[in-house]
Motif scaffolding. Structure first.
Motif, mmCIF file in Angstrom:
data_model
loop_
_atom_site.group_PDB
_atom_site.id
_atom_site.type_symbol
_atom_site.label_atom_id
_atom_site.label_comp_id
_atom_site.label_asym_id
_atom_site.label_seq_id
_atom_site.Cartn_x
_atom_site.Cartn_y
_atom_site.Cartn_z
ATOM 1 N N PHE A 4 -20.628 -3.347 68.793
ATOM 2 C CA PHE A 4 -19.232 -3.192 69.199
ATOM 3 C C PHE A 4 -18.338 -2.953 67.974
ATOM 4 O O PHE A 4 -17.519 -2.036 67.953
ATOM 5 N N ARG A 8 -16.293 0.562 66.913
ATOM 6 C CA ARG A 8 -14.859 0.568 66.606
ATOM 7 C C ARG A 8 -14.603 1.106 65.196
ATOM 8 O O ARG A 8 -13.673 1.885 64.969
ATOM 9 N N TRP A 80 -17.953 5.563 73.855
ATOM 10 C CA TRP A 80 -17.150 4.914 74.902
ATOM 11 C C TRP A 80 -17.391 5.587 76.262
ATOM 12 O O TRP A 80 -16.474 6.114 76.887
ATOM 13 N N THR A 390 -11.468 -2.862 75.644
ATOM 14 C CA THR A 390 -12.283 -2.070 74.720
ATOM 15 C C THR A 390 -13.741 -2.514 74.760
ATOM 16 O O THR A 390 -14.649 -1.683 74.722
ATOM 17 N N ALA A 391 -13.958 -3.807 74.856
ATOM 18 C CA ALA A 391 -15.331 -4.328 74.878
ATOM 19 C C ALA A 391 -16.101 -3.868 76.104
ATOM 20 O O ALA A 391 -17.333 -3.758 76.072
ATOM 21 N N VAL A 394 -17.490 0.127 75.608
ATOM 22 C CA VAL A 394 -18.426 0.540 74.572
ATOM 23 C C VAL A 394 -19.806 0.860 75.148
ATOM 24 O O VAL A 394 -20.211 0.326 76.185
#
Length: 442
Positions: A4, A8, A80, A390-391, A394
């Motif tokens: 993760f 990013r 993503w 966001t998590a 991914v």
């Protein structure tokens, strides 16, 4: 490094690299077109040489921006996939239009680079203007897609499904105007100061002073005017963020407690554990005024945001302080330059003014990177604010850390290559000018 974090970091590094070359590619064609216009009107060969020198730079940055932008497109899908699965149909329109603008830009650039003495002179100049306009439209369209992530609209989110999709409403979301305006002006500021600074350095070294004076003035005018406009667009953005993303504004200002007559915080070290800011300068009421137009207006603090939904305060705050600090430094240089233009003509020949522009070469780009850090980190933990974390977006694919190392190496290599090409281009300017000057004497 977990996958993760690696995903990013890879996205952040890719964006950080691309944004610099994209902004230069957006703005430099306008500098080039202005110099070309002066050449057509005055027939002064110096303006022709400036135009040709800048056109080679435009070609370099166009190619670099195209490569890094293409990589970003692939990374969105690879890193993503959950985000693209749901968001792609909603904000796909600005991306498709950006592709059209890029296509037009590429055609116009081809006409421009290979059209010297082959097509009508004014049509040739017009193709350069088209390069600038289409490049600027590309940037605005990409920012429209990013602003949608900060202000999602154009759909109904019901029971985990995205229904009643309206791509036009999604593209023209509540954040797109303020974000696009701020970004476009930032591109002119950063590029204008960087280009002016390089030519100022050549003036200080005594190399082809006439050539570099002409180039310096064009770039400096663009950069200084944009720098003075930027605080106005910043005020528009601040008021917009206060309404739509109060948690981002609170993180930017390290504003922990909801209050009226909220102070503007300058500097300081946020202490998130104790919800305070140490060693800061506080101007009473100014944050309330900037956010609401009322010195006694209420500004929402982080105490009204659940802990799991709070942005990283320290990174957002420091990035915001860097952006504002460097922005105000460039405003100060701009004011001095305007005084030199209108009142103190002797300053234009002074070394100290040229040295200020040399010092300012990296300022705009550092502020640009800091501003994008505020935009992206200040939205966390959401990739689509209030909708998708966001998590959760991914990729489940393992081994992203190795991909991050590989892409980092590629980008560093590309940066070195571009820097060498630009250095070669700058050193060639002298030979180009010398030869044309001798031809004009004959």
């Amino acid at each position: 490094m977990d996958d993760f974090l690696a995903a990013r970091l890879q996205m952040a590094f890719s964006l950080g690299f691309h944004i610099i070359f994209a902004c230069i590619g957006m703005v430099m064609p306008f500098f080039m077109s202005v110099a070309h216009f002066y050449w057509l009107k005055t027939k002064n060969v110096v303006y022709r040489d400036v135009t040709k020198a800048w056109s080679r730079g435009v070609a370099i940055f166009f190619a670099t921006g195209a490569v890094s932008g293409t990589v970003l497109s692939f990374e969105l899908g690879l890193l993503w996939p959950k985000f693209m699965e749901h968001a792609g149909p909603i904000f796909g329109m600005p991306f498709s239009l950006e592709g059209t603008a890029f296509f037009i830009e590429a055609i116009a650039l081809g006409f421009y680079l290979y059209g010297w003495d082959k097509i009508n002179a004014w049509f040739h100049w017009a193709t350069g203007v088209v390069v600038g306009i289409s490049g600027l439209l590309s940037g605005i369209l990409v920012v429209a897609a990013n602003s949608w992530m900060n202000s999602p609209s154009g759909f109904d989110y019901i029971n985990g499904e995205y229904l009643n999709i309206d791509p036009i409403k999604a593209m023209f979301n509540d954040a797109w105007f303020s974000q696009a305006l701020h970004m476009c002006i930032a591109a002119f500021v950063s590029t204008g100061f960087a280009v002016a600074g390089v030519h100022a350095l050549m003036i200080l070294r005594g190399r082809n002073v006439q050539f570099h004076h002409k180039a310096f003035k064009i770039a400096a005018i663009f950069g200084t005017v944009a720098a003075c406009l930027q605080p106005l667009s910043g005020d528009i953005s601040a008021k917009d963020i206060a309404k739509r993303q109060p948690e981002k504004l609170a993180a930017m200002e390290a504003h922990f407690h909801t209050e009226r007559n909220a102070p503007l915080i300058i500097g300081g070290i946020p202490d998130t554990a104790n919800s305070r800011v140490d060693y800061a300068i506080k101007i009473p009421g100014l944050l309330s005024f900037m956010a609401t137009g009322d010195f006694n207006g209420e500004v929402k603090g982080l105490d009204q945001v659940p802990k799991e939904d709070r942005p990283p305060v320290a990174i957002t705050h420091y990035a915001f302080q860097i952006m504002v600090g460097l922005g105000m430094a460039m405003v100060l240089i701009s004011v001095l330059y305007f005084i030199a233009l209108w009142k103190k003509k002797s300053w234009m020949e002074s070394k100290w003014l040229m040295k200020l522009f040399v010092i300012a070469i990296p300022m705009g780009f550092i502020a640009l990177e800091a501003g994008w850090t505020v935009t992206e980190v200040g939205r966390q933990p959401w990739i689509i604010r209030g909708i998708m974390r966001t998590a959760d977006a991914v990729t489940p694919m393992p081994g992203i850390a190795y991909s991050f190392y590989l892409f980092t190496a590629v980008y560093i290599s590309l940066s070195i290559i571009v820097s060498l090409l630009l250095y070669r281009q700058i050193t060639m300017v002298g030979k180009l000018y010398d030869s044309t000057a001798k031809d004009s004497e004959l």
